[in-house]
Design an enzyme around this catalytic site. Sequence first.
Site, PDB file in Angstrom:
ATOM      1  N   ARG A  98       0.833  -1.206   0.000  1.00  0.00           N
ATOM      2  CA  ARG A  98       0.000   0.000   0.000  1.00  0.00           C
ATOM      3  C   ARG A  98       0.864   1.250   0.000  1.00  0.00           C
ATOM      4  NH1 ARG A  98      -2.974  -2.869   4.475  1.00  0.00           N
ATOM      5  NH2 ARG A  98      -1.208  -2.058   5.578  1.00  0.00           N
ATOM      6  N   SER A 136      -7.476  -3.669   6.638  1.00  0.00           N
ATOM      7  CA  SER A 136      -8.516  -4.344   7.422  1.00  0.00           C
ATOM      8  C   SER A 136      -8.639  -3.718   8.805  1.00  0.00           C
ATOM      9  CB  SER A 136      -8.199  -5.830   7.555  1.00  0.00           C
ATOM     10  OG  SER A 136      -8.270  -6.472   6.304  1.00  0.00           O
TER      11      SER A 136
END
Length: 185
Positions: A98, A136
Site C-alpha cells: 500500500r 482491514s
Amino acid sequence: MGEKRIGVYPGTFDPVTNGHMDVIGRATRIVDELVVAVAVNIGKGPLFSLEERVALLEGSRARLAPEAAERIRIVPFDTLLVDFVHEQGASMIVRGLRAVSDFEYEFQMASMNARLDNRIETVFLTASERNQFISSRFVKEIGRLGGDIGHFVTPEVKQRLIERFAELDVADAGKADGLNDGGDD
C-alpha cells in the site's frame, strides 16, 4: 505450452477489503491460477473465524470478472508459507504494497522465504491509487465506531461487519449489566 504458473496470495483477510480484491484481480493477470491463502493467524485475534473469512472471500470473488474468478482457489492454511506454496504446486508468492512503510516488512518476509527456498519468487503488486490507504484494521476501527465503510468493502462484507459489531455490543452489554458474570445461576 509451458508450465502452469501458480501464485499464492497469503493473508489474514479479517475482513477482506476492496484493496485485497484489487490485488487478487490484478494478480490473476500474471498467473494462470491464484491460490488465496487464508491464514489461521490466531495471534492476531481475528474478528471473524477462519470459516467466516473464507466465506467472505468466496462471496467477494463472485464480484470479479468470470474469467478471473474461475482461476482463483481460496484455501485456509496454518503451516509455514513456503511449505504451503509447495503443497499448492506454486512457485510465486504475491504480496500487496500500500505504501513505502509496508515495504520494509514485506522485504524482510520475502528475504526469509527466499532463504527457506530460493526457487519461490515473491512478486509485489502496488495498490491502485484508490486503494492505497485501505487496511482491514482501519476498516474494523471505522466500522466499530459507526463510520461508513461502504467504500472499503463489498456490501456483503459491510453487512457482516455490522452484524458482528452488533453481536459484540450485545455481549459487551451483558458483561456490563452483570448478566454474563460467570457466576452460578
